[in-house]
Write a protein that holds these residues in place. Structure first.
Motif, PDB file in Angstrom:
ATOM      1  N   GLY A 175       0.794  -1.223   0.000  1.00  0.00           N
ATOM      2  CA  GLY A 175       0.000   0.000   0.000  1.00  0.00           C
ATOM      3  C   GLY A 175       0.822   1.266   0.000  1.00  0.00           C
ATOM      4  N   HIS A 176       2.128   1.122   0.176  1.00  0.00           N
ATOM      5  CA  HIS A 176       3.036   2.268   0.124  1.00  0.00           C
ATOM      6  C   HIS A 176       3.770   2.252  -1.221  1.00  0.00           C
ATOM      7  CE1 HIS A 176       2.118   2.762   4.328  1.00  0.00           C
ATOM      8  NE2 HIS A 176       2.570   1.539   4.599  1.00  0.00           N
ATOM      9  N   GLN A 177       4.512   3.293  -1.496  1.00  0.00           N
ATOM     10  CA  GLN A 177       5.194   3.396  -2.792  1.00  0.00           C
ATOM     11  C   GLN A 177       6.281   2.341  -2.949  1.00  0.00           C
ATOM     12  OE1 GLN A 177       6.551   7.439  -3.188  1.00  0.00           O
ATOM     13  NE2 GLN A 177       4.558   8.175  -3.890  1.00  0.00           N
ATOM     14  N   GLN A 178       6.960   1.998  -1.849  1.00  0.00           N
ATOM     15  CA  GLN A 178       8.058   1.033  -1.927  1.00  0.00           C
ATOM     16  C   GLN A 178       7.551  -0.371  -1.613  1.00  0.00           C
ATOM     17  OE1 GLN A 178      11.346   2.039   0.551  1.00  0.00           O
ATOM     18  NE2 GLN A 178      12.665   0.386  -0.191  1.00  0.00           N
ATOM     19  N   LYS A 179       7.896  -1.349  -2.442  1.00  0.00           N
ATOM     20  CA  LYS A 179       7.460  -2.726  -2.238  1.00  0.00           C
ATOM     21  C   LYS A 179       8.354  -3.422  -1.215  1.00  0.00           C
ATOM     22  CE  LYS A 179       5.310  -3.730  -6.719  1.00  0.00           C
ATOM     23  NZ  LYS A 179       5.361  -2.410  -7.323  1.00  0.00           N
ATOM     24  N   ASP A 180       7.741  -4.324  -0.441  1.00  0.00           N
ATOM     25  CA  ASP A 180       8.505  -5.182   0.459  1.00  0.00           C
ATOM     26  C   ASP A 180       8.997  -6.405  -0.299  1.00  0.00           C
ATOM     27  OD1 ASP A 180       8.246  -3.643   2.772  1.00  0.00           O
ATOM     28  OD2 ASP A 180       6.298  -4.525   3.252  1.00  0.00           O
ATOM     29  N   LYS A 181      10.166  -6.900   0.076  1.00  0.00           N
ATOM     30  CA  LYS A 181      10.725  -8.107  -0.533  1.00  0.00           C
ATOM     31  C   LYS A 181      10.920  -9.156   0.561  1.00  0.00           C
ATOM     32  CE  LYS A 181      13.053  -5.598  -4.260  1.00  0.00           C
ATOM     33  NZ  LYS A 181      14.347  -5.299  -4.927  1.00  0.00           N
ATOM     34  N   ILE A 182      10.365 -10.340   0.318  1.00  0.00           N
ATOM     35  CA  ILE A 182      10.427 -11.426   1.291  1.00  0.00           C
ATOM     36  C   ILE A 182      11.094 -12.633   0.654  1.00  0.00           C
ATOM     37  CG2 ILE A 182       9.097 -12.969   2.767  1.00  0.00           C
ATOM     38  CD1 ILE A 182       6.874 -10.899   2.797  1.00  0.00           C
ATOM     39  N   ILE A 224      15.810 -23.062   8.632  1.00  0.00           N
ATOM     40  CA  ILE A 224      15.029 -22.151   7.808  1.00  0.00           C
ATOM     41  C   ILE A 224      15.632 -20.749   7.916  1.00  0.00           C
ATOM     42  CG2 ILE A 224      13.345 -21.644   9.647  1.00  0.00           C
ATOM     43  CD1 ILE A 224      11.194 -21.606   7.415  1.00  0.00           C
ATOM     44  N   GLN A 225      15.778 -20.115   6.770  1.00  0.00           N
ATOM     45  CA  GLN A 225      16.351 -18.761   6.714  1.00  0.00           C
ATOM     46  C   GLN A 225      15.328 -17.842   6.058  1.00  0.00           C
ATOM     47  OE1 GLN A 225      19.820 -19.427   4.329  1.00  0.00           O
ATOM     48  NE2 GLN A 225      20.683 -20.952   5.740  1.00  0.00           N
ATOM     49  N   VAL A 226      15.044 -16.728   6.725  1.00  0.00           N
ATOM     50  CA  VAL A 226      14.038 -15.791   6.225  1.00  0.00           C
ATOM     51  C   VAL A 226      14.628 -14.384   6.224  1.00  0.00           C
ATOM     52  CG1 VAL A 226      11.709 -14.869   6.519  1.00  0.00           C
ATOM     53  CG2 VAL A 226      12.201 -17.229   7.191  1.00  0.00           C
ATOM     54  N   LYS A 227      14.385 -13.668   5.140  1.00  0.00           N
ATOM     55  CA  LYS A 227      14.804 -12.273   5.071  1.00  0.00           C
ATOM     56  C   LYS A 227      13.643 -11.417   4.575  1.00  0.00           C
ATOM     57  CE  LYS A 227      19.798 -12.722   4.369  1.00  0.00           C
ATOM     58  NZ  LYS A 227      20.956 -12.345   3.505  1.00  0.00           N
ATOM     59  N   MET A 228      13.564 -10.218   5.116  1.00  0.00           N
ATOM     60  CA  MET A 228      12.593  -9.243   4.658  1.00  0.00           C
ATOM     61  C   MET A 228      13.327  -7.938   4.385  1.00  0.00           C
ATOM     62  SD  MET A 228       9.011  -7.988   6.418  1.00  0.00           S
ATOM     63  CE  MET A 228       8.333  -9.631   6.217  1.00  0.00           C
ATOM     64  N   ASN A 229      13.256  -7.509   3.142  1.00  0.00           N
ATOM     65  CA  ASN A 229      13.973  -6.302   2.718  1.00  0.00           C
ATOM     66  C   ASN A 229      15.459  -6.375   3.073  1.00  0.00           C
ATOM     67  OD1 ASN A 229      11.559  -5.151   1.734  1.00  0.00           O
ATOM     68  ND2 ASN A 229      11.056  -4.350   3.762  1.00  0.00           N
TER      69      ASN A 229
END
Length: 361
Positions: free
Chosen positions: A77-84, A94-99
């Protein structure tokens, strides 16, 4: 809230897939065993860190491979997209990254991707024990109240400690210090759950009238212990009973959702087809309430819809899903079964054959 891109690598029978997704209805079609459900499962895995089809997560890693990789771009909903990004190794890591930042708790994923699943197995919500119904309640409580998650974590932690003391036959004076903490968090969890179900009932009324006209379904919450008794008093009075069986018999871990038509449980009052519609109504009500309360849209994963509903109710369900404003992923063997039931064109269409996903223009 919607996925704009999805990359899947060595997940089930999908060797590799890169998809550009639509904000509305994404139709995925193909023959049985082609990989349609695997695509939905990959989205769920990315949002929850686990499968909705198996408790053994290593089974989703493709045979002879040591890991799977999932990556998505998310429009928040914001201009910049999140990356997961998520990587699951066969050894269980398990390895998880967000942005680009490491994510320590899988609850962060669940908060970012509120996922609802409607599959043939979803109807266990009504037929199985209270655990699945507690999970249904707690999905909404988690997403709509920021205090719920930690309070529920504390309840489970204290119950584990209390049960260990019971098994070691500890005196009540040794358990009482834990009970004081347990009562505090149990009351908070119960308060949040109660408020959530009250709000959900307001959403449910109109939806149930659409799906099940002239049937008065009552939904009520039971907190897991006698409503006329204070929890602290109950824990003390039931100490000897808990001691004899080695665990805490009453509390928020025994909460349940009761659904009745008149005085009868819905399982006895409704046909199997009506029960399917009731589960759909419950899931849609959750999505609408989430949007209303915190302005966040769910992502719906709907598997094998045509085989579960007739044409009239298929059309009704798709219309209700469309009205939530949510992003929807729906599978079918034949695309016409979905296209003909939609009042608007699908956003994107994908064909799956032997694990290969192709976008159809």
């Amino acid at each position: 809230m919607s996925l704009t891109r999805l990359h899947i690598d060595t997940f089930r029978n999908i060797v590799s897939a890169q998809l550009v997704l639509g904000e509305g209805v994404n139709l995925i079609y193909g023959q049985n065993g082609s990989g349609k459900t695997s695509l939905l499962e990959a989205i769920y895995f990315l949002g929850m860190g686990r499968s909705f089809r198996s408790h053994l997560s290593q089974r989703v890693i493709q045979y002879n491979e040591e890991q799977l990789t999932l990556f998505a771009e998310l429009n928040n909903g914001h201009q910049q997209k999140d990356k997961i990004g998520l990587r699951r190794l066969r050894n269980g890591d398990i390895q998880v990254k967000m942005n680009g930042e490491k994510v320590k708790r899988l609850s962060t994923l669940a908060d970012s991707l509120p996922i609802q699943v409607i599959t043939p197995e979803s109807f266990s919500l009504l037929f199985e024990g209270p655990k699945s119904r507690r999970q249904f309640i707690d999905w909404g409580a988690f997403h709509t109240d920021p205090h719920f998650y930690q309070a529920w974590v504390n309840v489970r932690r204290i119950l584990k400690q209390r049960n260990q003391l019971l098994k070691s036959e500890a005196s009540y004076s040794g358990i009482q210090v834990w009970d004081k903490e347990l009562v505090k968090y149990a009351q908070l969890v119960t308060q949040i759950r109660t408020q959530y179900i009250d709000s959900l009932n307001e959403q449910l009324k109109g939806i149930i009238e659409e799906f099940l006209p002239r049937i008065d379904v009552k939904v009520s919450f039971t907190r897991g212990w006698d409503s006329k008794t204070e929890y602290a008093q109950l824990l003390e009075s039931q100490y000897q009973r808990d001691l004899s069986i080695g665990y805490t018999i009453s509390g928020p871990h025994k909460a349940d959702l009761r659904l009745r038509v008149g005085t009868m449980p819905v399982q006895d009052a409704l046909s199997r087809g009506q029960l399917k519609l009731l589960v759909c109504a419950l899931r849609i009500a959750q999505g609408k309430l989430l949007k209303q309360q915190i302005n966040k849209s769910s992502i719906y994963l709907v598997d094998d819809l045509p085989s579960e509903l007739d044409a009239q109710h298929r059309k009704l369900l798709l219309q209700q899903l469309h009205d939530t404003g949510a992003q929807v992923f729906v599978t079918a063997i034949e695309p016409a079964a979905i296209v003909d039931s939609l009042g608007t064109p699908v956003s994107k269409m994908f064909q799956v054959e032997h694990g290969c996903v192709t976008q159809i223009e």
